[in-house]
Design an enzyme around this catalytic site. Sequence first.
Site, short mmCIF file in Angstrom:
data_model
loop_
_atom_site.label_atom_id
_atom_site.label_comp_id
_atom_site.label_asym_id
_atom_site.label_seq_id
_atom_site.Cartn_x
_atom_site.Cartn_y
_atom_site.Cartn_z
N LYS A 273 0.84 -1.20 0.00
CA LYS A 273 0.00 0.00 0.00
C LYS A 273 0.88 1.25 0.00
O LYS A 273 2.00 1.21 0.50
CB LYS A 273 -0.86 0.03 1.28
CG LYS A 273 -2.02 -0.94 1.28
CD LYS A 273 -2.88 -0.72 2.52
CE LYS A 273 -4.06 -1.69 2.54
NZ LYS A 273 -5.03 -1.43 1.46
N ARG A 347 -10.65 -11.26 1.42
CA ARG A 347 -11.50 -12.30 0.83
C ARG A 347 -10.81 -13.66 0.87
O ARG A 347 -11.46 -14.70 0.92
CB ARG A 347 -11.90 -11.90 -0.60
CG ARG A 347 -10.73 -11.68 -1.52
CD ARG A 347 -11.10 -10.85 -2.74
NE ARG A 347 -11.10 -9.41 -2.45
CZ ARG A 347 -11.39 -8.47 -3.36
NH1 ARG A 347 -11.70 -8.81 -4.60
NH2 ARG A 347 -11.36 -7.20 -3.03
N1 BES Z 1 -8.29 -3.60 4.16
C1 BES Z 1 -8.40 -3.17 2.83
C2 BES Z 1 -9.66 -2.37 2.54
C3 BES Z 1 -9.68 -0.95 3.06
C4 BES Z 1 -8.90 0.02 2.49
C5 BES Z 1 -10.55 -0.60 4.05
C6 BES Z 1 -8.97 1.32 2.93
C7 BES Z 1 -10.64 0.69 4.50
C8 BES Z 1 -9.84 1.66 3.95
C9 BES Z 1 -8.41 -4.38 1.89
O1 BES Z 1 -7.65 -5.45 2.32
C10 BES Z 1 -7.83 -3.91 0.60
O2 BES Z 1 -6.69 -3.56 0.60
N2 BES Z 1 -8.64 -3.92 -0.45
C11 BES Z 1 -8.21 -3.45 -1.71
C12 BES Z 1 -8.77 -4.37 -2.75
C13 BES Z 1 -8.21 -4.12 -4.12
C14 BES Z 1 -6.75 -4.51 -4.17
C15 BES Z 1 -9.01 -4.92 -5.10
C16 BES Z 1 -8.71 -2.02 -1.89
O3 BES Z 1 -9.84 -1.74 -1.48
O4 BES Z 1 -7.95 -1.20 -2.37
MN MN Z 2 -5.60 -5.29 1.69
#
Ligand code: BES
Ligand code: MN
Length: 492
Positions: A273, A347
């Site tokens: 990230k 997921r």
């Molecule tokens: N934990 C995150 C989702 C999230 C991000 C919640 C920011 C709250 C604030 C999840 O694991 C994630 O990183 N999801 C990705 C999915 C994408 C790679 C398809 C996302 O939402 O960017």
């Molecule tokens: Mn994630």
Amino acid sequence: MDYTVSSKQPAQLKVDCLVVTLNKGAETLPAALPEETRALISDCVKDGDFKGSKHQTLLLQRPAGLAARRLLLVGTGSDAPLNVVAFLQLAASVAKGVASTGAKSAAWWLGNIEVKEQDGAGVLREAARAVADAGYRYDIYRGDAAPAPALKRFTFLSELPAAQAKKAVAAGTAIAAGMALAKDLGNCPPNVCHPDYLVEQAKALAAAYPALKLKTLSEKQAEKLGMGAFCSVARGSERDGQIMIFEYQGGKGDPVALVGKGITFDTGGISLKPGASMDEMKYDMCGAASVFGTVKAVCELGLPINLVAVVVAAENMPDGRASRPGDIVRTLSGQTVEILNTDAEGRLVLCDALTYVQQKYEPSAVVDIATLTGACVIALGAHAQAVYANDAELAQALLVAGDECGDRGWPMPLWDDYQEQLDSPFADMANIGGPKAGSITAACFLSRFTKEVSWAHLDIAGTAWVSGGKQKGATGRPVPMLTRYLMNLAGQ
Ligand code: BES
Ligand code: MN
Ligand code: ZN
């Protein structure tokens, strides 16, 4: 804090602080207050000291006509009945107003309050929950932690029969206690709150309630069982993944199952990230935290239901054994997944837990709770959690429960049309569905593991915590929605 109920008249109660809320304009004053008290309030209104505007407070010492030492007026800012969300905010202002005084005992007279779509017991329950919740602090790591407030006893003045009133307040405080546990776990720093820490917390919770049993699965055991998706995430961290299974026996019949995402920190893994606000990814275990909190509330309430609650915990880190984009893993269900983005890890851990709980428990319904997608925050913001379900009745039950307690959800589509976004040329599915409809395709992914059961998925990415500066913190959501859902099932 001691929470009690009383059916006394507001003038009679000998407390350090009596709270009365008044509508906008404060023109019609409640007849239940003595003549002298009404005259005093009228003077305040005439002199422009109190307007009844939203959450305005006015503290009066030695108020005429009352046995109470102080009178705290709080404005509702409205001249119509409040909806439950506005009422919860009002109750929080009441609690903060009282806490800012030196009062050791306080009472809130609810006799002039009407809340849309709530009966008297509902008003009392939500008032108790909001007042108890407003006292929450997380300052164990602060040198300048504020001293504990002087307040020791809070009484709700209600005309309901005593037994009913007591039950409503007990329910409210039980839900607040569950929220506090969820908040504590969510706010806990990620160097402390890791999967083994959650196991310790799970043991402590199970030890506190005889109706609760705990089983755990280590990462090794999960591997042996065939949880290839869960293990592919857990492997990327020095710390082992853990799965916790609470069994609560309070009734007869197949259990309801809850499954919570417990990523104790989400770096994104190899699909790292960006740095901004990454600290907030300690909240990526808030689904798990809400499972803990709901289990606690259910135990406190002693609900006559059966419940199985699964917490699936891992740390998503870019270690040497972490998954690479392009890796293919085999899930417990037998289906294979091509990991195109290691940041879509929620997921992956959930799918194996969903399969496991169906294989072991044959639940009547399964609800998973997860901070699953940033896309959900874009879609719904901070006010509603996304509600997905393969069963319209289950979706409705969750939405109604949320509406009843101001912990609202909003229905989202799970149409087959979205499924093809998960197509992979090499495996049964990919773990991401591209830039469009990210919250929906994440739910579609989970739906492939819950075909045989009544299932709902709550994406709480926008509701589980408040982001940003000073007010950053876990919200304890959706403990109220889940507990209310289970209370409704139990007919309470
Ligand atoms: N934990 C995150 C989702 C999230 C991000 C919640 C920011 C709250 C604030 C999840 O694991 C994630 O990183 N999801 C990705 C999915 C994408 C790679 C398809 C996302 O939402 O960017
Ligand atoms: Mn994630
Ligand atoms: Zn995540």
